[in-house]
Design a protein around this motif. Structure first.
Motif: not given
Length: 273
Positions: A85-96
């Motif tokens: 879940e943390l990875r998903r959050v960071l991925e979405q943050l990275g994609r804006g």
């Protein structure tokens, strides 16, 4: 004195903005973990925090000491447990996309649409009868209880396997909630409308019936003709071309998140209602 008052107002505004930002971040994280195993883990953490608070309130020293240590070292465990879940959050943050309104919901709707369209297309070509009802604002628990609970991830393969003839679950309706197949072999109320064509069978009457008493969106595949039908709000739309089904589902599901307005479908299908 006025300067001090102005300073206090700025402090209050800063606190309000701080609270709003934190609240919004928590809300977005909840949207991301919703429907995953992280929800149950989060509930367990809340229980532990609640017990810790009570032990502190009632001065239960031993229990408080155990929970203090568990919480301290538990932070490292949380990072490991919630790694996907943390990875998903960071991925979405990275994609804006973390702050994009409705992005996650729209992605869920697209996955749901893809699964239903692929399954409907496969079954229509092979004349496999199917009845799939999508729960929206009105709960379908009364009908879920009449079937067999599944709680499986929504995929086209699962839908197809359920409706293969002469299998235990093929007779009845599948009820879909979000990206989950909640139950199969469910009984839906049959419509008593005299305007339904005599050539239509029980599946179509059930699809019309549930649309008359709920706001569900129901897809029917006819085993006689292979035609695809959609019912909504007491209306039946027959012989929908496969290439239009995805657009209909996607538009209607996205619209249901924003308002309760009805969708005007611009396709040339037979309409009964």
């Amino acid at each position: 004195m006025s300067w001090l008052a102005h300073f206090n107002i700025l402090n209050y505004l800063t606190d309000i903005i701080d609270i709003l930002i934190v609240t919004y971040l928590i809300y977005k994280v909840i949207l991301i973990i919703r429907g995953t195993k992280a929800v149950q883990l989060a509930k367990g953490i809340l229980v532990i925090v609640g017990v810790w608070f009570l032990s502190s309130l009632f001065q239960l020293k031993t229990l408080e000491w155990i929970l203090n240590n568990a919480i301290t070292y538990g932070l490292f465990a949380i990072i490991v447990i919630f790694q996907p879940e943390l990875r998903r959050v960071l991925e979405q943050l990275g994609r804006g996309r973390l702050f994009s309104r409705g992005t996650i919901v729209e992605e869920q709707h697209k996955q749901m649409t893809d699964a239903i369209v692929k399954a409907s297309s496969y079954m229509a070509k092979r004349r496999i009868g199917a009845l799939m009802s999508i729960e929206r604002k009105t709960g379908l628990n009364d009908y879920i209880e009449t079937g067999i609970p599944l709680h499986g991830n929504l995929t086209s393969q699962l839908l197809i396997n359920i409706f293969i003839p002469n299998t235990p679950l093929h007779d009845g309706a599948v009820i879909i909630r979000g990206n989950e197949v909640v139950a199969a072999a469910c009984y839906l109320p049959l419509s008593e409308s005299p305007f339904i064509s005599k050539e239509l069978g029980t599946r179509h009457r059930a699809a019309m019936g549930v649309s008359e008493v709920t706001d569900s969106l129901t897809v029917v595949v006819s085993e006689e003709t292979g035609g695809i039908t959609v019912t909504k709000n007491g209306e039946m739309f027959r012989d929908i071309p496969e290439e239009r089904l995805a657009e209909i589902l996607q538009t209607e599901l996205n619209k249901s998140e924003k308002n309760n307005g009805s969708l005007r479908w611009n396709w040339r299908g037979k309409h009964h209602g």
